[in-house]
Design an enzyme around this catalytic site. Structure first.
Site, mmCIF file in Angstrom:
data_model
loop_
_atom_site.group_PDB
_atom_site.id
_atom_site.type_symbol
_atom_site.label_atom_id
_atom_site.label_comp_id
_atom_site.label_asym_id
_atom_site.label_seq_id
_atom_site.Cartn_x
_atom_site.Cartn_y
_atom_site.Cartn_z
ATOM 1 N N LYS A 1 2.614 7.459 5.647
ATOM 2 C CA LYS A 1 1.496 6.068 5.167
ATOM 3 C C LYS A 1 1.520 5.424 6.535
ATOM 4 C CE LYS A 1 4.038 3.705 2.331
ATOM 5 N NZ LYS A 1 4.721 2.216 1.748
ATOM 6 N N PRO B 1 1.236 -1.034 0.521
ATOM 7 C CA PRO B 1 -0.541 -0.449 0.256
ATOM 8 C C PRO B 1 0.906 1.142 0.092
ATOM 9 C CG PRO B 1 -0.773 -1.462 1.840
ATOM 10 C CD PRO B 1 0.457 -2.472 1.274
ATOM 11 N N GLU B 2 0.821 1.571 -1.017
ATOM 12 C CA GLU B 2 1.125 3.456 -1.143
ATOM 13 C C GLU B 2 0.327 4.201 -0.587
ATOM 14 O OE1 GLU B 2 3.332 4.034 -4.872
ATOM 15 O OE2 GLU B 2 4.134 2.547 -5.144
ATOM 16 N N ARG C 1 14.285 -1.961 -7.001
ATOM 17 C CA ARG C 1 12.239 -1.201 -7.149
ATOM 18 C C ARG C 1 12.314 -2.125 -9.240
ATOM 19 N NH1 ARG C 1 8.863 0.172 -2.992
ATOM 20 N NH2 ARG C 1 10.136 0.439 -1.487
#
Length: 270
Positions: free
Chosen positions: A57, A2-3, A260
């Protein structure tokens, strides 16, 4: 993972159910998440939820005694259920309200967190060190330009640095750089001021659109009501290696930057 948009969507989903209600009980089934869940979270019991905030976050459930701080980690989910709803695998924490509503935290990988910050205490160090929120006036392309002048790191890594700006995670960094026409491999200090000014606005637009669409569902994320996010339908480069670019029809490329996956079009991004 989740970002920022997914966490904001979660906040919007749970807030109406929590604010103004009193916490009856906090049930911790598994204390060992990313960090041990402190016993002090039980100090929130008996107190009214005054607000549900987001910083980067992290979600803050504010009471007069202090704040329960939640982080979804890699695979965390928040669900609003009746307190009598049977638990399922990986349901680690329940925040039970006096009206029978329950905020349930599920985390298969246990990289999430539940922390406590007492009223009046200084911010937890890792939160105090965070950069500005991207959807506020504290962040813009000028900030990106000013901070990048000595940075040799790839521009994608630079905009994902939480000290520069919070919440620009991998999905949204890829998408923003594509729209801005910037090669993610380019050294941050070599990106022009004009490009950074445009990129600042684009980051805001991409994140706002993702929130409006309910976040991005790739594997683990669902909204608080169990529905998926729909921004994945609008991804232009992320996860599209080998497919045709929507603009020029060249093949979307993929490399690894900062551990990434990074997706880009060599023709459109310079």
């Amino acid at each position: 993972m989740p970002e920022l948009p997914e966490v904001e969507v979660s906040r919007l989903g749970i807030s109406p159910h929590l604010i103004g209600q009193h916490i009856e009980q906090i049930i911790v089934r598994h204390k060992q998440l990313r960090w041990w869940v402190p016993d002090d979270v039980h100090l929130a019991e008996g107190h009214k939820v005054n607000d549900v905030r987001r910083r980067a976050k992290y979600l803050f459930i504010d009471t007069d005694a202090g704040s329960i701080i939640l982080h979804l980690g890699m695979s965390g989910k928040l669900r609003i259920v009746n307190s009598e709803t049977p638990v399922i695998k990986h349901d680690h924490i329940d925040i039970v309200l006096t009206n029978g509503v329950c905020l349930r935290f599920n985390d298969a990988r246990r990289f999430g967190a539940c922390l406590w910050q007492r009223v009046g205490d200084p911010e937890i160090g890792m939160i105090a060190a965070l950069g500005p929120e991207p959807l506020t006036s504290d962040f813009d392309g000028q900030r990106l330009y000013d901070l990048s002048r000595t940075k040799n790191v790839p521009v994608k890594n630079f905009i994902m640095d939480n000290k520069v700006v919070v919440g620009v995670g991998n999905i949204y960094a890829n998408e923003s750089l594509f729209i801005a026409g910037i090669d993610p491999r380019k050294a941050a200090k070599k990106v022009s001021k004009k490009s950074y000014l445009a990129l600042g606005d684009i980051i805001k637009q991409v994140l706002a659109k993702a929130i409006e669409q309910g976040g991005t569902t790739l594997k683990d994320f669902t909204q608080a009501d169990g529905n998926p996010g729909y921004f994945a339908q609008h991804l232009r480069v992320y996860g599209r290696k080998g497919q045709a670019c929507e603009v020029c029809e060249s093949e979307i490329q993929s490399v690894t930057l900062g551990q990434r996956n990074t997706f880009f079009c060599e023709q459109c991004q310079k």
